[in-house]
Scaffold this active site. Structure first.
Site, PDB file in Angstrom:
ATOM      1  N   HIS A  22       0.885  -1.180   0.000  1.00  9.13           N
ATOM      2  CA  HIS A  22       0.000   0.000   0.000  1.00  9.13           C
ATOM      3  C   HIS A  22       0.916   1.221   0.000  1.00  9.13           C
ATOM      4  CE1 HIS A  22      -4.071   1.510   0.475  1.00  9.13           C
ATOM      5  NE2 HIS A  22      -3.678   2.325   1.444  1.00  9.13           N
ATOM      6  N   LYS A 167     -10.140   6.563  -3.415  1.00 12.73           N
ATOM      7  CA  LYS A 167      -9.150   7.580  -3.023  1.00 12.73           C
ATOM      8  C   LYS A 167      -7.821   7.115  -3.596  1.00 12.73           C
ATOM      9  CE  LYS A 167      -7.228   8.556   1.564  1.00 12.73           C
ATOM     10  NZ  LYS A 167      -7.535   9.133   2.886  1.00 12.73           N
ATOM     11  N   LYS A 169      -3.747   7.534  -3.717  1.00 14.99           N
ATOM     12  CA  LYS A 169      -2.630   8.069  -2.948  1.00 14.99           C
ATOM     13  C   LYS A 169      -1.591   8.577  -3.936  1.00 14.99           C
ATOM     14  CE  LYS A 169      -2.878   7.287   1.283  1.00 14.99           C
ATOM     15  NZ  LYS A 169      -3.445   8.281   2.221  1.00 14.99           N
ATOM     16  N   ASP A 198      -5.386  11.800  -2.180  1.00 18.92           N
ATOM     17  CA  ASP A 198      -4.757  12.140  -0.900  1.00 18.92           C
ATOM     18  C   ASP A 198      -3.268  12.346  -1.176  1.00 18.92           C
ATOM     19  OD1 ASP A 198      -3.903  12.484   1.661  1.00 18.92           O
ATOM     20  OD2 ASP A 198      -4.670  10.580   2.437  1.00 18.92           O
ATOM     21  N   GLU A 224      -7.241  15.784  -0.574  1.00 15.76           N
ATOM     22  CA  GLU A 224      -6.923  15.633   0.858  1.00 15.76           C
ATOM     23  C   GLU A 224      -5.476  16.045   1.123  1.00 15.76           C
ATOM     24  OE1 GLU A 224      -8.111  11.796   2.305  1.00 15.76           O
ATOM     25  OE2 GLU A 224      -6.835  11.901   4.076  1.00 15.76           O
ATOM     26  N   ASP A 249      -6.385  16.455   6.848  1.00 13.40           N
ATOM     27  CA  ASP A 249      -6.163  15.173   7.538  1.00 13.40           C
ATOM     28  C   ASP A 249      -5.017  15.353   8.531  1.00 13.40           C
ATOM     29  OD1 ASP A 249      -5.833  12.628   8.406  1.00 13.40           O
ATOM     30  OD2 ASP A 249      -5.198  11.766   6.519  1.00 13.40           O
ATOM     31  N   LYS A 273     -10.581  11.213  12.610  1.00 11.35           N
ATOM     32  CA  LYS A 273      -9.878   9.975  12.948  1.00 11.35           C
ATOM     33  C   LYS A 273      -9.817   9.850  14.462  1.00 11.35           C
ATOM     34  CE  LYS A 273      -7.195   9.656   8.719  1.00 11.35           C
ATOM     35  NZ  LYS A 273      -5.903   9.476   8.067  1.00 11.35           N
ATOM     36  N   GLU A 327     -13.887   5.958   5.000  1.00  7.96           N
ATOM     37  CA  GLU A 327     -12.902   5.086   4.349  1.00  7.96           C
ATOM     38  C   GLU A 327     -12.535   3.951   5.329  1.00  7.96           C
ATOM     39  OE1 GLU A 327      -9.575   7.744   3.607  1.00  7.96           O
ATOM     40  OE2 GLU A 327      -9.116   7.869   5.736  1.00  7.96           O
TER      41      GLU A 327
HETATM   42  C1  MUC Z   1      -4.435   8.756   5.174  1.00  9.47           C
HETATM   43  O1  MUC Z   1      -3.548   9.565   5.037  1.00  9.47           O
HETATM   44  O2  MUC Z   1      -5.567   9.139   4.977  1.00  9.47           O
HETATM   45  C2  MUC Z   1      -6.255   6.297   4.972  1.00  9.47           C
HETATM   46  C3  MUC Z   1      -6.573   5.554   3.891  1.00  9.47           C
HETATM   47  C4  MUC Z   1      -5.380   5.169   3.285  1.00  9.47           C
HETATM   48  O3  MUC Z   1      -5.249   4.498   2.277  1.00  9.47           O
HETATM   49  O4  MUC Z   1      -4.352   5.667   3.974  1.00  9.47           O
HETATM   50  C5  MUC Z   1      -4.842   6.249   5.140  1.00  9.47           C
HETATM   51  C6  MUC Z   1      -4.093   7.387   5.657  1.00  9.47           C
HETATM   52 MG    MG Z   2      -4.999  11.190   4.512  1.00 12.27          MG
END
Ligand code: MUC
Ligand code: MG
Length: 373
Positions: A22, A167, A169, A198, A224, A249, A273, A327
């Site tokens: 991941h 989402k 990354k 994000d 994000e 976040d 969170k 999420e």
């Molecule tokens: C984050 O930064 O949001 C939440 C979902 C994901 O894939 O990573 C986390 C951390």
């Molecule tokens: Mg995040």
């Protein structure tokens, strides 16, 4: 009536494999490490909680090892001998004696709530005032690092009706390559899905100003944490200029951070969170700040396993509005479970149990097998 006392507290570090690597801007996870908290009380009831982060110290100020150490040496001893049924007093005692440490406090608060729910025969959501929904929409993160693989993964999730919000990354790569990756995924999925990104603080303001415009113009629904949590002026300017809404976040490391972001007009959505606020009760204080300030809400995750995920879910089902969904997919990223009842995901949603406490029991054998010795 003599009070029910907290008799012992145990923090257990558990390493679990993931379905695939991941990839986040600051770290690529090859597995996930959970910290499981067990709070045993004098009425024979045990509460369970979870304090989990991402990538050791890559994400926040607490690592799994420091969480365990601080619970073993400081926070646990402060709670042993205290009234197990008075969660307000227990958490106040921790807050007075220990700065920060919201991840560790979150697992402890979750465990106390779980114990209290079992004691009164109520789900944690009912202890938090009562639920207004029974399930939560759950986004999935596409983070394999490969565009074709991500598109294939998203199409599969849509076909089996597990997720329709994705989402992505980004931020680890060169910005134009990242934008190309995101736009290709949005074009492949079209109106079938909501696509969000994000950036995990990876851009500076000069890059973010241009990138946010391109993302917004190409149908990306939400951006994000594009820039550093420290750059408050930049966050305010981006929040005013980006065509797609900006979500905070990493900028929220406490309820007080949430208040000052709202006061500065630095964001239009909060990622809630439990770990970054100090527990399911604490995160609802941040939600109340948002509601008063007209800031929308999203139920975030630190990629917890079943225990942390349901501790979050019990808080999120009590919220008046959760405009951007959640999420809470952490358990789906893991190949193994340490609870007897894996959370149920159905029809794009996570179902939140109506059984007592968090609605989970530990699978002792599997817990022992995956615990770090
Ligand atoms: C984050 O930064 O949001 C939440 C979902 C994901 O894939 O990573 C986390 C951390
Ligand atoms: Mg995040």
């Amino acid at each position: 009536m003599s009070p029910i006392l907290i008799e012992s507290i145990q923090a257990i570090v558990v390493d679990l494999p993931t379905i695939r690597p991941h990839k986040l801007a600051m770290h690529t996870m090859q597995q996930q490490t959970l910290v499981i908290i067990r709070v045993r009380c004098s009425d024979g009831i045990e509460g369970i909680g979870e304090s989990t982060t991402i990538g050791g110290l890559a994400y926040g100020n607490e690592s799994p090892e420091s969480i365990k150490q601080n619970i073993d040496s400081h926070l646990g001893p402060l709670l042993v001998g205290q009234d197990a049924a008075n969660i307000n007093a227990a958490m106040l005692r921790l807050d007075k004696a220990a700065k920060g440490n919201t991840f560790a406090k979150s697992g402890l608060e979750s465990a106390l709530l779980d114990a209290q729910g079992k004691r009164f025969g109520l789900p944690v959501s009912e202890l938090l005032g009562g639920r207004v929904r029974d399930s939560l929409e759950v986004a999935w993160t596409l983070a394999s690092g490969d565009t074709a693989r991500d598109i294939e993964e998203a199409a599969r999730m849509l076909d089996i009706r597990r997720h329709r919000i994705f989402k992505l990354k980004i931020g680890a790569g060169e910005v134009n390559a990242d934008l190309k990756h995101v736009i290709a995924i949005k074009q492949a999925l079209g109106e079938r899905a909501s696509v969000r990104v994000d950036v995990n603080q990876a851009w500076d303001e000069s890059v973010a100003l241009r990138a946010c415009r391109i993302l917004g113009d190409n149908g990306i629904d939400l951006i994000e944490q594009p820039i550093s949590r420290i750059n408050r002026g930049g966050q305010i300017r981006l929040n005013q200029r980006s065509p797609a809404p900006i979500m905070a976040d990493e900028s929220i490391e406490s309820v007080e951070d949430a208040f000052s972001l709202a006061a500065d007009g630095a964001t239009s959505i909060f990622a809630l969170k439990i770990a970054k606020n100090g527990g399911p009760r604490a995160v609802l204080r941040t939600a109340q700040i948002a509601e008063a300030a007209g800031i929308a809400l999203y139920g975030g995750t630190m990629l917890e396993g079943a225990i942390g995920t349901l501790a979050s879910a019990h808080a999120f089902v009590t919220l008046n509005k959760l405009t951007w969904g959640t999420e809470l997919f952490g358990p789906l990223l893991l190949t193994e479970e340490i609870v007897a009842e894996p959370p149920v995901y159905r029809d794009f949603h996570l179902e939140v149990p109506r059984t007592q406490g968090l609605g989970l029991t530990l699978d002792e054998e599997r817990l022992a097998f995956f615990s770090r010795t």
